[in-house]
Write a protein that holds these residues in place. Sequence first.
Motif, PDB file in Angstrom:
ATOM      1  N   GLY A 190       6.260   6.057  -7.342  1.00 47.66           N
ATOM      2  CA  GLY A 190       6.158   4.639  -7.063  1.00 47.66           C
ATOM      3  C   GLY A 190       5.243   3.938  -8.046  1.00 47.66           C
ATOM      4  N   ASN A 191       4.899   2.690  -7.724  1.00 45.31           N
ATOM      5  CA  ASN A 191       4.052   1.909  -8.618  1.00 45.31           C
ATOM      6  C   ASN A 191       2.669   2.520  -8.727  1.00 45.31           C
ATOM      7  OD1 ASN A 191       6.193   0.126  -8.814  1.00 45.31           O
ATOM      8  ND2 ASN A 191       5.430  -1.196  -7.188  1.00 45.31           N
ATOM      9  N   LYS A 192       2.144   2.565  -9.958  1.00 40.42           N
ATOM     10  CA  LYS A 192       0.802   3.110 -10.178  1.00 40.42           C
ATOM     11  C   LYS A 192      -0.259   2.018 -10.050  1.00 40.42           C
ATOM     12  CE  LYS A 192       2.442   7.210 -11.130  1.00 40.42           C
ATOM     13  NZ  LYS A 192       3.879   6.903 -10.992  1.00 40.42           N
TER      14      LYS A 192
ATOM     15  N   GLY B  78       5.163  -3.326 -10.127  1.00 42.25           N
ATOM     16  CA  GLY B  78       6.503  -3.511  -9.584  1.00 42.25           C
ATOM     17  C   GLY B  78       7.107  -4.872  -9.839  1.00 42.25           C
ATOM     18  N   VAL B  79       6.408  -5.747 -10.573  1.00 37.74           N
ATOM     19  CA  VAL B  79       6.955  -7.071 -10.873  1.00 37.74           C
ATOM     20  C   VAL B  79       7.840  -6.961 -12.114  1.00 37.74           C
ATOM     21  CG1 VAL B  79       6.440  -9.468 -11.449  1.00 37.74           C
ATOM     22  CG2 VAL B  79       4.914  -8.203  -9.921  1.00 37.74           C
ATOM     23  N   PRO B  80       9.158  -7.159 -11.979  1.00 36.27           N
ATOM     24  CA  PRO B  80      10.048  -7.010 -13.136  1.00 36.27           C
ATOM     25  C   PRO B  80       9.710  -7.986 -14.254  1.00 36.27           C
ATOM     26  CG  PRO B  80      11.312  -7.044 -11.087  1.00 36.27           C
ATOM     27  CD  PRO B  80       9.910  -7.439 -10.746  1.00 36.27           C
ATOM     28  N   ALA B  81       9.660  -7.483 -15.479  1.00 33.29           N
ATOM     29  CA  ALA B  81       9.303  -8.320 -16.624  1.00 33.29           C
ATOM     30  C   ALA B  81      10.335  -9.410 -16.874  1.00 33.29           C
ATOM     31  CB  ALA B  81       9.148  -7.450 -17.876  1.00 33.29           C
TER      32      ALA B  81
ATOM     33  N   GLN C 168       0.827  -1.205   0.000  1.00 36.81           N
ATOM     34  CA  GLN C 168       0.000   0.000   0.000  1.00 36.81           C
ATOM     35  C   GLN C 168       0.863   1.258   0.000  1.00 36.81           C
ATOM     36  OE1 GLN C 168      -2.531  -0.521   3.414  1.00 36.81           O
ATOM     37  NE2 GLN C 168      -3.615  -2.261   2.509  1.00 36.81           N
ATOM     38  N   LEU C 169       1.954   1.224   0.763  1.00 31.08           N
ATOM     39  CA  LEU C 169       2.852   2.371   0.808  1.00 31.08           C
ATOM     40  C   LEU C 169       3.566   2.568  -0.527  1.00 31.08           C
ATOM     41  CD1 LEU C 169       4.298   1.810   4.388  1.00 31.08           C
ATOM     42  CD2 LEU C 169       2.964   3.798   3.649  1.00 31.08           C
ATOM     43  N   LYS C 170       3.892   1.482  -1.207  1.00 23.99           N
ATOM     44  CA  LYS C 170       4.541   1.593  -2.514  1.00 23.99           C
ATOM     45  C   LYS C 170       3.627   2.310  -3.499  1.00 23.99           C
ATOM     46  CE  LYS C 170       6.902  -1.880  -4.211  1.00 23.99           C
ATOM     47  NZ  LYS C 170       7.304  -3.257  -4.601  1.00 23.99           N
ATOM     48  N   LEU C 171       2.328   2.051  -3.420  1.00 24.77           N
ATOM     49  CA  LEU C 171       1.380   2.697  -4.318  1.00 24.77           C
ATOM     50  C   LEU C 171       1.260   4.193  -4.027  1.00 24.77           C
ATOM     51  CD1 LEU C 171      -1.466   0.018  -4.411  1.00 24.77           C
ATOM     52  CD2 LEU C 171       0.111   0.586  -6.259  1.00 24.77           C
TER      53      LEU C 171
ATOM     54  N   GLU D 218       1.860 -12.950  -4.676  1.00 23.14           N
ATOM     55  CA  GLU D 218       2.057 -12.276  -3.391  1.00 23.14           C
ATOM     56  C   GLU D 218       1.460 -10.877  -3.412  1.00 23.14           C
ATOM     57  OE1 GLU D 218       6.260 -12.463  -3.043  1.00 23.14           O
ATOM     58  OE2 GLU D 218       6.285 -14.544  -2.322  1.00 23.14           O
ATOM     59  N   LYS D 219       1.677 -10.162  -4.521  1.00 22.76           N
ATOM     60  CA  LYS D 219       1.146  -8.800  -4.617  1.00 22.76           C
ATOM     61  C   LYS D 219      -0.380  -8.808  -4.691  1.00 22.76           C
ATOM     62  CE  LYS D 219       5.175  -6.476  -6.581  1.00 22.76           C
ATOM     63  NZ  LYS D 219       5.186  -5.370  -5.607  1.00 22.76           N
ATOM     64  N   ALA D 220      -0.936  -9.787  -5.405  1.00 24.78           N
ATOM     65  CA  ALA D 220      -2.395  -9.898  -5.473  1.00 24.78           C
ATOM     66  C   ALA D 220      -2.964 -10.197  -4.092  1.00 24.78           C
ATOM     67  CB  ALA D 220      -2.782 -10.986  -6.466  1.00 24.78           C
ATOM     68  N   ARG D 221      -2.286 -11.077  -3.351  1.00 29.83           N
ATOM     69  CA  ARG D 221      -2.737 -11.397  -1.988  1.00 29.83           C
ATOM     70  C   ARG D 221      -2.726 -10.158  -1.105  1.00 29.83           C
ATOM     71  NH1 ARG D 221       1.718 -14.079   1.259  1.00 29.83           N
ATOM     72  NH2 ARG D 221       2.365 -11.909   1.049  1.00 29.83           N
TER      73      ARG D 221
END
Length: 261
Positions: A129-131, A136-139, A121-124, A152-155
């Motif tokens: 930061g991530n939109k 933030g998941v590297p391709a 949440q803080l990253k958003l 993990e991010k979806a969770r």
Amino acid sequence: MNTRKEQMEAFGRLLDIMDELRGKCPWDRKQTNESLRTNTIEETYELSDALIREDQTDIKKELGDLLLHIVFYSKIGSEKDAFDIKDVCDALCDKLVYRHPHVFGDVRATTAGKVEQNWEQLKLKEKGGNKTVLEGVPAALPSIVKAQRIQEKARNAGFDWEKREQVWDKVEEELAELRHEIDGKDEAGAEAEFGDFMFSMINAARLYHINPDNALELTNRKFIRRFNYLEAQAVEKGRSLKEMSLAEMDALWDEAKRKGL
């Protein structure tokens, strides 16, 4: 263990050596971010290998190799008047403080899961930061690791099963769909469903606190040990594997298992 003063002196010595190498060594002087990039990836995998083996000597060595790359990139950055190692450390410290309000602020987080939710949440909310949740998941991540990070991010965004046992219904559903495509001899469909099945199994691993990448690597190593034993036994008998029947090879494989290989 070493004192903080000794640790800082060692880091300062490393920075001094980097300055000398960049200024006086022809090889070090010609390196660029791009020329170092593939070596950095290789060093990361070598560290991963040492971590799986829990070889403390090699872990120390590989950490040193990675630290060299961090210092190297920072030196190149300073030459471009972009940043130096202090800027790297300051940015990291600021991020750690900001993303740990339960340590450096008044927020309460008594479980690791809550900490991870707060982190995302803080990253958003961060400037620059991530939109989106998955941005933030590297391709370029390996597929298994990427699947882990996506899940993990979806969770952390609240998208998950209420009970972890529910994941097995999804696993069985994906397996049935995979078998249907295979039976229908649809190669493209089978490939897509195989991916779905793997994704569901990685989800199951996450929910049961199993690292799927580590688990697969342990199995890879186990297979290599047993296959090497099988091959060595065949040579000892004066035969090649191609000359042996599957039953004979299975017997040697079971022998390897009994030996704990």
